[in-house]
Scaffold this motif. Structure first.
Motif, PDB file in Angstrom:
ATOM      1  N   ALA A 137      32.653  -5.881  10.961  1.00  0.00           N
ATOM      2  CA  ALA A 137      33.182  -4.943   9.979  1.00  0.00           C
ATOM      3  C   ALA A 137      34.416  -4.226  10.532  1.00  0.00           C
ATOM      4  CB  ALA A 137      32.107  -3.925   9.603  1.00  0.00           C
ATOM      5  N   PRO A 138      35.283  -3.733   9.658  1.00  0.00           N
ATOM      6  CA  PRO A 138      36.410  -2.933  10.143  1.00  0.00           C
ATOM      7  C   PRO A 138      35.927  -1.769  11.006  1.00  0.00           C
ATOM      8  CG  PRO A 138      36.721  -3.484   7.837  1.00  0.00           C
ATOM      9  CD  PRO A 138      35.339  -3.937   8.204  1.00  0.00           C
ATOM     10  N   GLY A 139      36.524  -1.619  12.172  1.00  0.00           N
ATOM     11  CA  GLY A 139      36.137  -0.571  13.106  1.00  0.00           C
ATOM     12  C   GLY A 139      35.029  -0.960  14.060  1.00  0.00           C
ATOM     13  N   ALA A 140      34.424  -2.122  13.863  1.00  0.00           N
ATOM     14  CA  ALA A 140      33.321  -2.565  14.725  1.00  0.00           C
ATOM     15  C   ALA A 140      33.819  -3.608  15.722  1.00  0.00           C
ATOM     16  CB  ALA A 140      32.183  -3.120  13.874  1.00  0.00           C
ATOM     17  N   ASP A 141      32.900  -4.091  16.566  1.00  0.00           N
ATOM     18  CA  ASP A 141      33.257  -5.121  17.539  1.00  0.00           C
ATOM     19  C   ASP A 141      32.085  -6.067  17.727  1.00  0.00           C
ATOM     20  OD1 ASP A 141      31.569  -4.230  19.958  1.00  0.00           O
ATOM     21  OD2 ASP A 141      32.713  -2.411  19.520  1.00  0.00           O
ATOM     22  N   PHE A 142      32.364  -7.196  18.330  1.00  0.00           N
ATOM     23  CA  PHE A 142      31.351  -8.207  18.611  1.00  0.00           C
ATOM     24  C   PHE A 142      31.782  -8.939  19.873  1.00  0.00           C
ATOM     25  CE2 PHE A 142      29.616 -12.512  18.348  1.00  0.00           C
ATOM     26  CZ  PHE A 142      28.281 -12.280  18.005  1.00  0.00           C
ATOM     27  N   THR A 143      30.830  -9.213  20.761  1.00  0.00           N
ATOM     28  CA  THR A 143      31.149  -9.906  22.006  1.00  0.00           C
ATOM     29  C   THR A 143      30.687 -11.350  21.930  1.00  0.00           C
ATOM     30  OG1 THR A 143      31.010  -7.881  23.322  1.00  0.00           O
ATOM     31  CG2 THR A 143      30.773  -9.969  24.499  1.00  0.00           C
ATOM     32  N   TYR A 144      31.646 -12.252  22.080  1.00  0.00           N
ATOM     33  CA  TYR A 144      31.359 -13.676  22.186  1.00  0.00           C
ATOM     34  C   TYR A 144      31.203 -14.021  23.662  1.00  0.00           C
ATOM     35  CZ  TYR A 144      32.984 -14.065  17.344  1.00  0.00           C
ATOM     36  OH  TYR A 144      33.139 -13.923  15.980  1.00  0.00           O
ATOM     37  N   ALA A 145      30.114 -14.710  23.995  1.00  0.00           N
ATOM     38  CA  ALA A 145      29.862 -15.106  25.381  1.00  0.00           C
ATOM     39  C   ALA A 145      29.234 -16.496  25.372  1.00  0.00           C
ATOM     40  CB  ALA A 145      28.946 -14.099  26.069  1.00  0.00           C
ATOM     41  N   PHE A 146      29.946 -17.462  25.928  1.00  0.00           N
ATOM     42  CA  PHE A 146      29.450 -18.834  25.924  1.00  0.00           C
ATOM     43  C   PHE A 146      30.156 -19.617  27.024  1.00  0.00           C
ATOM     44  CE2 PHE A 146      32.968 -18.445  22.952  1.00  0.00           C
ATOM     45  CZ  PHE A 146      33.803 -19.502  23.302  1.00  0.00           C
ATOM     46  N   VAL A 147      29.505 -20.687  27.452  1.00  0.00           N
ATOM     47  CA  VAL A 147      30.073 -21.594  28.451  1.00  0.00           C
ATOM     48  C   VAL A 147      30.424 -22.895  27.734  1.00  0.00           C
ATOM     49  CG1 VAL A 147      29.700 -22.835  30.611  1.00  0.00           C
ATOM     50  CG2 VAL A 147      28.693 -20.560  30.291  1.00  0.00           C
ATOM     51  N   PRO A 148      31.689 -23.195  27.519  1.00  0.00           N
ATOM     52  CA  PRO A 148      32.042 -24.452  26.854  1.00  0.00           C
ATOM     53  C   PRO A 148      31.580 -25.648  27.684  1.00  0.00           C
ATOM     54  CG  PRO A 148      33.929 -22.949  26.919  1.00  0.00           C
ATOM     55  CD  PRO A 148      32.883 -22.377  27.829  1.00  0.00           C
ATOM     56  N   PRO A 149      30.940 -26.628  27.068  1.00  0.00           N
ATOM     57  CA  PRO A 149      30.467 -27.780  27.848  1.00  0.00           C
ATOM     58  C   PRO A 149      31.582 -28.733  28.250  1.00  0.00           C
ATOM     59  CG  PRO A 149      29.957 -28.096  25.534  1.00  0.00           C
ATOM     60  CD  PRO A 149      30.495 -26.698  25.659  1.00  0.00           C
ATOM     61  N   ASP A 150      32.716 -28.673  27.540  1.00  0.00           N
ATOM     62  CA  ASP A 150      33.786 -29.646  27.756  1.00  0.00           C
ATOM     63  C   ASP A 150      35.067 -28.949  28.181  1.00  0.00           C
ATOM     64  OD1 ASP A 150      31.986 -31.514  26.543  1.00  0.00           O
ATOM     65  OD2 ASP A 150      32.721 -30.870  24.567  1.00  0.00           O
ATOM     66  N   ALA A 151      35.827 -29.590  29.061  1.00  0.00           N
ATOM     67  CA  ALA A 151      37.211 -29.182  29.273  1.00  0.00           C
ATOM     68  C   ALA A 151      38.028 -29.608  28.052  1.00  0.00           C
ATOM     69  CB  ALA A 151      37.765 -29.818  30.537  1.00  0.00           C
ATOM     70  N   GLY A 152      39.135 -28.909  27.811  1.00  0.00           N
ATOM     71  CA  GLY A 152      39.984 -29.310  26.703  1.00  0.00           C
ATOM     72  C   GLY A 152      40.735 -28.146  26.102  1.00  0.00           C
ATOM     73  N   THR A 153      41.453 -28.449  25.022  1.00  0.00           N
ATOM     74  CA  THR A 153      42.260 -27.477  24.297  1.00  0.00           C
ATOM     75  C   THR A 153      41.604 -27.207  22.955  1.00  0.00           C
ATOM     76  OG1 THR A 153      44.264 -28.334  25.362  1.00  0.00           O
ATOM     77  CG2 THR A 153      44.562 -26.981  23.403  1.00  0.00           C
ATOM     78  N   PHE A 154      41.273 -25.952  22.696  1.00  0.00           N
ATOM     79  CA  PHE A 154      40.556 -25.557  21.493  1.00  0.00           C
ATOM     80  C   PHE A 154      41.307 -24.403  20.820  1.00  0.00           C
ATOM     81  CE2 PHE A 154      37.653 -26.973  24.840  1.00  0.00           C
ATOM     82  CZ  PHE A 154      37.161 -28.134  24.253  1.00  0.00           C
ATOM     83  N   LEU A 155      40.992 -24.147  19.562  1.00  0.00           N
ATOM     84  CA  LEU A 155      41.706 -23.129  18.802  1.00  0.00           C
ATOM     85  C   LEU A 155      40.815 -21.934  18.518  1.00  0.00           C
ATOM     86  CD1 LEU A 155      43.597 -25.352  16.194  1.00  0.00           C
ATOM     87  CD2 LEU A 155      44.410 -24.520  18.414  1.00  0.00           C
ATOM     88  N   ILE A 156      41.443 -20.795  18.319  1.00  0.00           N
ATOM     89  CA  ILE A 156      40.780 -19.574  17.857  1.00  0.00           C
ATOM     90  C   ILE A 156      41.296 -19.312  16.455  1.00  0.00           C
ATOM     91  CG2 ILE A 156      40.357 -17.133  18.295  1.00  0.00           C
ATOM     92  CD1 ILE A 156      41.196 -17.646  21.225  1.00  0.00           C
ATOM     93  N   ARG A 157      40.399 -19.410  15.454  1.00  0.00           N
ATOM     94  CA  ARG A 157      40.803 -19.229  14.055  1.00  0.00           C
ATOM     95  C   ARG A 157      39.828 -18.290  13.358  1.00  0.00           C
ATOM     96  NH1 ARG A 157      42.011 -24.123  10.397  1.00  0.00           N
ATOM     97  NH2 ARG A 157      43.910 -22.975   9.857  1.00  0.00           N
ATOM     98  N   PRO A 158      40.310 -17.361  12.535  1.00  0.00           N
ATOM     99  CA  PRO A 158      39.394 -16.556  11.731  1.00  0.00           C
ATOM    100  C   PRO A 158      38.612 -17.446  10.777  1.00  0.00           C
ATOM    101  CG  PRO A 158      41.628 -15.658  11.705  1.00  0.00           C
ATOM    102  CD  PRO A 158      41.720 -17.023  12.293  1.00  0.00           C
ATOM    103  N   ALA A 175      44.368 -19.707  21.174  1.00  0.00           N
ATOM    104  CA  ALA A 175      43.876 -20.944  21.787  1.00  0.00           C
ATOM    105  C   ALA A 175      42.936 -20.606  22.930  1.00  0.00           C
ATOM    106  CB  ALA A 175      45.024 -21.805  22.294  1.00  0.00           C
ATOM    107  N   LEU A 176      41.971 -21.476  23.136  1.00  0.00           N
ATOM    108  CA  LEU A 176      41.086 -21.438  24.298  1.00  0.00           C
ATOM    109  C   LEU A 176      41.350 -22.700  25.095  1.00  0.00           C
ATOM    110  CD1 LEU A 176      38.638 -20.361  25.951  1.00  0.00           C
ATOM    111  CD2 LEU A 176      37.178 -21.696  24.413  1.00  0.00           C
TER     112      LEU A 176
END
Length: 489
Positions: A137-158, A175-176
């Protein structure tokens, strides 16, 4: 001077939709040489729901209003949204085996969640607001925490059910990069993200939510940037130096082809997954939203030599210029070679006992076949423009099908709309099958484009538990129903 010419004349809303891309799935990068092999597949990775976070605080990633100079002075800066107040989209870099831990702070006035496009993620971390998590929500936050299983180039998209196009169209993207345990030696490793912006005659973003965009080709921008800079973006390098380019399309809707002029490039990975190294056919590659390529090239050895990366929009628009400096040439390197295989992916996809399902995409604007130059017309419900197997994607919907973990799935996807469809499989990667089940294209994908009136079949091993989307990467279409989901138990 930056290229700020209008792209609107090439908008398929006002021009032939057939000017976009050719080919059944627009991803036939190589001749059909791959066939099913008889070797035993190694075990696939297991997702770990609720894996503990690494010690230490999360990196903050704050989404908030800001400004971006898209046209030279005296034009005013454009009001946009950005991460951490920076014009350049963020590139989060970690090593394979490390945890990505980001605290996303939403300082915009709309709900937000971030999808880690291409990561075979834990389901609660996939970042689909309204499906895998509650939107931030506006004004809130969320923490993403994960270990990607693969090397590579990935995107960050809403990606929020019913609300993805606006945060993307206002500029939120990134990008990740997950580096290999032993990356190839290069002189520069550059991440290049293509965006476009739909502006009025001045520098203001045009309003969001027009049904004609959602029902046709999406919100195509009138100005292109690369890493937040109006194109062409300059890249300089020592003669003979080796460059790795991680090229990603984070546009709301813009699908194009990219061409490499004056330099010889080799593809190392498609959609983040390594492949046998190859030169693109006719030095061009299809580039729908969500697609990524890892490329490698050696600069010419002559001082002052030039090249370009060109988007085939209209007569062509240079995304980046490549120029060799006046320095002495770098020492010769060994020939460009593949970066290795991903041992977590199966060597083959056994199709004999696959779970098979048909998926049909319908809806969208009507195109008058007798007047191909006329604008498409949409008169239906603006919130339910598209359907998958007769139903638009909605929060809380039941899975289209369920499959036991470890089974192979073959999907026959039929596009019965008047427009090409760019589609993304969440949580997995797939092979694009040949028409007779006698093989597949020799690269893994998570995103592809399917032309109107065509059927493509994809195969994947359902090895990641959870509810996963099959979704449009044109975000106005996603917002108006072009997605469905399946369950792996």
């Amino acid at each position: 001077m930056p290229n700020t010419r209008s792209l609107v004349p090439n908008d398929p809303v006002s021009a032939s939709r057939r000017a976009l891309l050719g080919g059944v799935a627009a991803l036939a990068l190589l001749p059909r040489g791959a066939r099913a092999q008889g070797t035993k597949a190694p075990p696939a990775p297991a997702a770990v729901p609720g894996a503990p976070a690494a010690a230490g605080s999360a990196r903050a990633l704050t989404a908030a209003p800001g400004t971006l100079r898209l046209k030279p002075e005296p034009a005013a800066p454009t009001p946009v949204w950005s991460f951490d107040g920076r014009a350049t989209p963020p590139v989060v870099r970690i090593r394979l085996g490390e945890m990505a831990r980001l605290k996303v702070e939403n300082r915009t006035d709309k709900p937000l969640s971030l999808h880690w496009h291409g990561v075979r993620n834990q389901n609660p971390m996939d970042g689909v607001g309204g499906v895998t998590q509650a939107p931030i929500a506006p004004g809130a936050d969320f923490t993403y925490a994960f270990v990607p299983p693969d090397a590579g180039t990935f995107l960050i998209r809403p990606l929020v059910v019913g609300g993805s196009s606006e945060p993307s169209g206002r500029g939120l993207a990134g990008a990740l990069v997950v580096e290999e345990a032993t990356p190839p030696a290069v002189d520069q490793d550059l991440t290049l993200l293509m965006q476009d912006w739909r502006l009025d005659d001045a520098t203001t973003l045009l309003p969001f939510g027009q049904p004609v965009f959602a029902g046709s080709s999406g919100r195509l921008g009138s100005l292109v940037t690369l890493n937040g800079v109006p194109v062409p973006a300059p890249i300089t390098a020592r003669p003979g130096s080796r460059l790795r380019l991680r090229l990603g399309n984070v546009c709301n809707a813009r699908a194009t082809r990219i061409r490499f002029d004056g330099v010889k490039v080799y593809v190392l990975a498609v959609d983040g997954q390594p492949t046998d190294t190859f030169e693109p056919l006719r030095a061009t590659l299809p580039f729908p939203p969500g697609t990524r390529y890892d490329l490698m090239l050696d600069m010419p050895t002559e001082a002052g030599a030039k090249g370009a990366i060109t988007a085939l929009i209209g007569n062509g628009i240079a995304l980046a210029t490549l120029a060799a400096t006046d320095e002495a040439a770098a020492p010769p390197r060994p020939p460009i070679a593949k970066i290795g295989d991903n041992p977590l992916l199966p060597a083959e996809v056994k199709l004999q006992n696959a779970v098979r399902r048909d998926i049909t995409i319908t809806g969208g604007a009507r195109v008058d076949k007798d007047k191909p130059a006329a604008e498409p017309v949409y008169t239906g419900d603006p919130s339910r423009v598209w359907s998958v197997n007769g139903a638009p994607g909605t929060a809380g919907m039941a899975p289209l099908f369920s499959v036991k973990r470890g089974h192979v799935v073959v999907l026959a996807i039929r596009n019965e709309t008047a427009f090409p469809q760019s589609l993304h499989l969440h949580g997995h990667v797939f092979r694009l099958l040949h028409p007779l089940d006698d093989g597949w294209e020799p690269y893994w994908l998570d995103t592809f484009q399917l032309l109107e009136g065509r059927t493509a079949r994809i195969a994947f091993k359902a090895d990641n538990p959870g509810r996963w989307l099959i979704s449009a990467t044109v975000l106005e279409r996603f917002d108006t129903g072009l997605w469905t989901l399946f369950e792996v138990t």
